[in-house]
Structures are given as C-alpha cells and as structure tokens.
Design a protein around this motif. Structure first.
Motif, mmCIF file in Angstrom:
data_model
loop_
_atom_site.group_PDB
_atom_site.id
_atom_site.type_symbol
_atom_site.label_atom_id
_atom_site.label_comp_id
_atom_site.label_asym_id
_atom_site.label_seq_id
_atom_site.Cartn_x
_atom_site.Cartn_y
_atom_site.Cartn_z
ATOM 1 N N ALA A 6 0.851 -1.185 0.000
ATOM 2 C CA ALA A 6 0.000 0.000 0.000
ATOM 3 C C ALA A 6 0.888 1.237 0.000
ATOM 4 O O ALA A 6 1.850 1.311 0.748
ATOM 5 C CB ALA A 6 -0.908 0.004 1.226
ATOM 6 N N GLY A 7 0.528 2.209 -0.842
ATOM 7 C CA GLY A 7 1.419 3.356 -1.011
ATOM 8 C C GLY A 7 2.546 3.015 -1.948
ATOM 9 O O GLY A 7 3.708 3.354 -1.715
ATOM 10 N N GLY A 8 2.198 2.341 -3.055
ATOM 11 C CA GLY A 8 3.210 1.744 -3.925
ATOM 12 C C GLY A 8 4.110 2.719 -4.649
ATOM 13 O O GLY A 8 5.137 2.305 -5.185
ATOM 14 N N HIS A 9 3.749 4.004 -4.649
ATOM 15 C CA HIS A 9 4.580 4.991 -5.336
ATOM 16 C C HIS A 9 5.464 5.777 -4.373
ATOM 17 O O HIS A 9 6.200 6.664 -4.794
ATOM 18 C CB HIS A 9 3.708 5.957 -6.161
ATOM 19 C CG HIS A 9 4.480 6.789 -7.132
ATOM 20 N ND1 HIS A 9 4.777 8.120 -6.896
ATOM 21 C CD2 HIS A 9 5.046 6.490 -8.339
ATOM 22 C CE1 HIS A 9 5.466 8.600 -7.918
ATOM 23 N NE2 HIS A 9 5.644 7.630 -8.808
ATOM 24 N N GLY A 10 5.422 5.454 -3.099
ATOM 25 C CA GLY A 10 6.278 6.143 -2.139
ATOM 26 C C GLY A 10 7.744 5.816 -2.367
ATOM 27 O O GLY A 10 8.101 4.810 -2.996
ATOM 28 N N LYS A 11 8.607 6.660 -1.834
ATOM 29 C CA LYS A 11 10.040 6.486 -2.067
ATOM 30 C C LYS A 11 10.556 5.180 -1.481
ATOM 31 O O LYS A 11 11.378 4.491 -2.095
ATOM 32 C CB LYS A 11 10.812 7.669 -1.493
ATOM 33 C CG LYS A 11 10.582 8.975 -2.240
ATOM 34 C CD LYS A 11 11.434 10.097 -1.646
ATOM 35 C CE LYS A 11 11.258 11.388 -2.418
ATOM 36 N NZ LYS A 11 12.105 12.482 -1.864
ATOM 37 N N ILE A 12 10.102 4.836 -0.287
ATOM 38 C CA ILE A 12 10.522 3.561 0.307
ATOM 39 C C ILE A 12 9.900 2.406 -0.464
ATOM 40 O O ILE A 12 10.560 1.397 -0.758
ATOM 41 C CB ILE A 12 10.141 3.505 1.791
ATOM 42 C CG1 ILE A 12 10.962 4.518 2.597
ATOM 43 C CG2 ILE A 12 10.338 2.099 2.355
ATOM 44 C CD1 ILE A 12 10.522 4.661 4.038
ATOM 45 N N ALA A 13 8.623 2.532 -0.815
ATOM 46 C CA ALA A 13 7.927 1.453 -1.515
ATOM 47 C C ALA A 13 8.586 1.139 -2.848
ATOM 48 O O ALA A 13 8.766 -0.031 -3.203
ATOM 49 C CB ALA A 13 6.467 1.831 -1.719
ATOM 50 N N GLY A 22 13.696 -7.762 -8.048
ATOM 51 C CA GLY A 22 15.044 -8.136 -8.444
ATOM 52 C C GLY A 22 15.408 -9.558 -8.083
ATOM 53 O O GLY A 22 16.314 -10.149 -8.700
ATOM 54 N N ARG A 23 14.735 -10.105 -7.089
ATOM 55 C CA ARG A 23 15.016 -11.496 -6.741
ATOM 56 C C ARG A 23 13.950 -12.448 -7.297
ATOM 57 O O ARG A 23 13.917 -13.619 -6.954
ATOM 58 C CB ARG A 23 15.132 -11.648 -5.229
ATOM 59 C CG ARG A 23 13.838 -11.469 -4.464
ATOM 60 C CD ARG A 23 14.066 -11.662 -2.981
ATOM 61 N NE ARG A 23 12.813 -11.788 -2.252
ATOM 62 C CZ ARG A 23 12.737 -11.960 -0.932
ATOM 63 N NH1 ARG A 23 13.847 -11.987 -0.207
ATOM 64 N NH2 ARG A 23 11.568 -12.089 -0.343
ATOM 65 N N GLY A 24 13.067 -11.886 -8.143
ATOM 66 C CA GLY A 24 12.098 -12.727 -8.833
ATOM 67 C C GLY A 24 10.745 -12.841 -8.181
ATOM 68 O O GLY A 24 9.907 -13.647 -8.623
ATOM 69 N N ASP A 25 10.478 -12.054 -7.146
ATOM 70 C CA ASP A 25 9.175 -12.101 -6.482
ATOM 71 C C ASP A 25 8.116 -11.385 -7.314
ATOM 72 O O ASP A 25 8.421 -10.520 -8.145
ATOM 73 C CB ASP A 25 9.248 -11.444 -5.108
ATOM 74 C CG ASP A 25 9.951 -12.313 -4.082
ATOM 75 O OD1 ASP A 25 10.522 -13.349 -4.470
ATOM 76 O OD2 ASP A 25 9.945 -11.949 -2.892
ATOM 77 N N ASP A 26 6.865 -11.721 -7.049
ATOM 78 C CA ASP A 26 5.712 -11.043 -7.637
ATOM 79 C C ASP A 26 5.317 -9.925 -6.678
ATOM 80 O O ASP A 26 5.006 -10.185 -5.516
ATOM 81 C CB ASP A 26 4.569 -12.047 -7.815
ATOM 82 C CG ASP A 26 3.311 -11.423 -8.390
ATOM 83 O OD1 ASP A 26 3.334 -10.227 -8.735
ATOM 84 O OD2 ASP A 26 2.292 -12.131 -8.476
ATOM 85 N N VAL A 27 5.345 -8.682 -7.162
ATOM 86 C CA VAL A 27 5.046 -7.561 -6.284
ATOM 87 C C VAL A 27 4.055 -6.626 -6.961
ATOM 88 O O VAL A 27 4.179 -6.308 -8.145
ATOM 89 C CB VAL A 27 6.333 -6.803 -5.871
ATOM 90 C CG1 VAL A 27 7.137 -6.365 -7.072
ATOM 91 C CG2 VAL A 27 6.016 -5.606 -4.980
ATOM 92 N N ALA A 28 3.057 -6.220 -6.201
ATOM 93 C CA ALA A 28 2.054 -5.267 -6.667
ATOM 94 C C ALA A 28 2.037 -4.076 -5.728
ATOM 95 O O ALA A 28 2.177 -4.228 -4.512
ATOM 96 C CB ALA A 28 0.676 -5.916 -6.721
ATOM 97 N N GLY A 29 1.854 -2.897 -6.295
ATOM 98 C CA GLY A 29 1.768 -1.688 -5.498
ATOM 99 C C GLY A 29 0.438 -1.003 -5.704
ATOM 100 O O GLY A 29 0.010 -0.786 -6.854
ATOM 101 N N LEU A 30 -0.240 -0.675 -4.606
ATOM 102 C CA LEU A 30 -1.508 0.052 -4.699
ATOM 103 C C LEU A 30 -1.215 1.539 -4.843
ATOM 104 O O LEU A 30 -0.449 2.111 -4.054
ATOM 105 C CB LEU A 30 -2.364 -0.188 -3.447
ATOM 106 C CG LEU A 30 -2.697 -1.640 -3.101
ATOM 107 C CD1 LEU A 30 -3.695 -1.671 -1.942
ATOM 108 C CD2 LEU A 30 -3.236 -2.396 -4.296
#
Length: 224
Positions: A6-13, A22-30
């Motif tokens: 959540a908060g997928g566009h934040g600097k930390i996110a 980068g390690r091949g995980d599936d990641v989604a950002g809201l």
C-alpha cells in the motif's frame, strides 16, 4: 513470494519493489494516480489503482487475494492537512489490515514512525501532532490483532542518501537518520524473517549489516 504494498509509489515502496522484483518475487503496489503506473513498472512492480481512502474492505481484500505478505507504506505526505492524516495514516492503515485479514494474508508489515506512542507536546505543529496521533492509533489497532503476523518498523529521520547496508534495529534506538534505501532493505529482510512477528522495532543507521541486525532482532537481542 507475492507481496502487495500500500502506497506503492512512495520512495521507500519503490525501493522495496525493486528489491522484491530483483530477486524474482511477484510484487504489486496500490496507487491512487494511474499516471504513477510507469514508475512502478520501472521498479518491476505491477500497479493496482486503488484509493485506500474510499475503497471498501472487500475491494482492497480482492487485491490482496493470494498474496503471501502485505506492507503498509502509505502516507498522506507533506502538504496534507490534519484531516488526511486521519483518513490515510490512520483509517487507510486500519482498512488495509482489515482487508489483509479478510483475504487471509497473515504476514503484515507496517512502516510507521518514532514517538507515535507518546502524547505530542502542546507546542508541536498541529498537523504533525495529528500525524503522530494517527500513526499511533493505526499501530495500536494492528498490534491488537490476532489474525495478523505483524511487524511494525519505525524508522528515524528519512534521507535520500545512498544506502550504507548497516543499521541499528532495536525496540528503542533513539532518534537519528536512516536512508530510505536502507529502510527498504530492512523491510525485505523482515518479510523473510517470521520470528519478527509481534515486534515493534525502531531503525536508524548503525554499524551492523542489515541481515545480521534483523537476525539479532528476531532472536530478541537487537543490533547496533
């Protein structure tokens, strides 16, 4: 591992998304703004347009379906008033936790802030005081839940400096700076360390490599 942030566009996110992808995980950002989708794609993440201030718990839960972990890294941000501290930093965090429980996502990591368990001093800027109270209320709600394997991370003053890879991670560290990139690295390590569930940890720059610091915190010792 599939992680929803959540908060997928934040600097930390964005930094965390790069590490996960980068390690091949599936990641989604809201995200709220569809125009931010390209930035998430560049980080290796899939953008999901979802306004946590207005979406229902069921709507958010649908985006969490099948995820292994959820990270709350959203915030009203600079320039927002006290009201949005409540609707984002408090209410959206609680809604995201409700949705995670409904979707059966147990691993839940929160990016919080220092001093949120304390009553803000009377002379503090009222908007910042509202922010601290909102984050404190959200943290208290998450910590009261039995349906989540939660970890709350409270970084010190955030900078955009290059990562050092060395931190201090303890229940109480005192206030100091920490690069956002190092916060993201710690979040990644926390997601991988189930023994940190049920912990509230403060984070600043220090002398211990991230992996060692997280392992020490998980073992109950903290690391500096």
């Amino acid at each position: 591992m599939r992680t929803v942030i959540a908060g997928g566009h934040g600097k930390i996110a964005l930094r965390l998304e790069e590490l996960l992808a980068g390690r091949g995980d599936d990641v989604a950002g809201l995200i709220r703004d569809p125009a931010q989708a390209d930035d998430l794609a560049a980080a290796g993440a899939r953008a999901v347009v979802c306004d946590l201030e207005s979406a229902s718990v069921d709507e958010v839960a649908a985006h969490l379906d099948g995820a292994d972990a959820a990270v709350f890294a959203a915030g009203a941000g600079p320039g927002s008033g006290a009201a949005r501290k409540e609707t984002v930093d408090r209410d959206a965090a609680i809604r995201f936790a409700d949705a995670a429980e409904r979707a059966g996502v147990r691993r839940f990591v929160v990016v919080s802030a220092m001093r949120v368990d304390q009553q803000p001093p009377a002379d503090m800027d009222p908007v910042f005081a509202a922010y601290l109270r909102a984050k404190g209320a959200a943290d208290a709600d998450v910590r009261a839940r039995d349906g989540l394997d939660w970890t709350i991370l409270r970084p010190g003053r955030l900078t955009d400096d290059a990562p050092t890879g060395h931190v201090r991670l303890e229940g109480s560290t005192g206030r100091a700076e920490v690069p956002r990139a190092d916060v993201a690295a710690v979040l990644l390590a926390l997601l991988d360390e189930p023994r940190t569930a049920g912990m509230t940890l403060e984070l600043i720059s220090g002398g211990t490599p991230v992996a060692e610091a997280v392992a020490a915190a998980a073992a109950g010792g903290g690391a500096g």
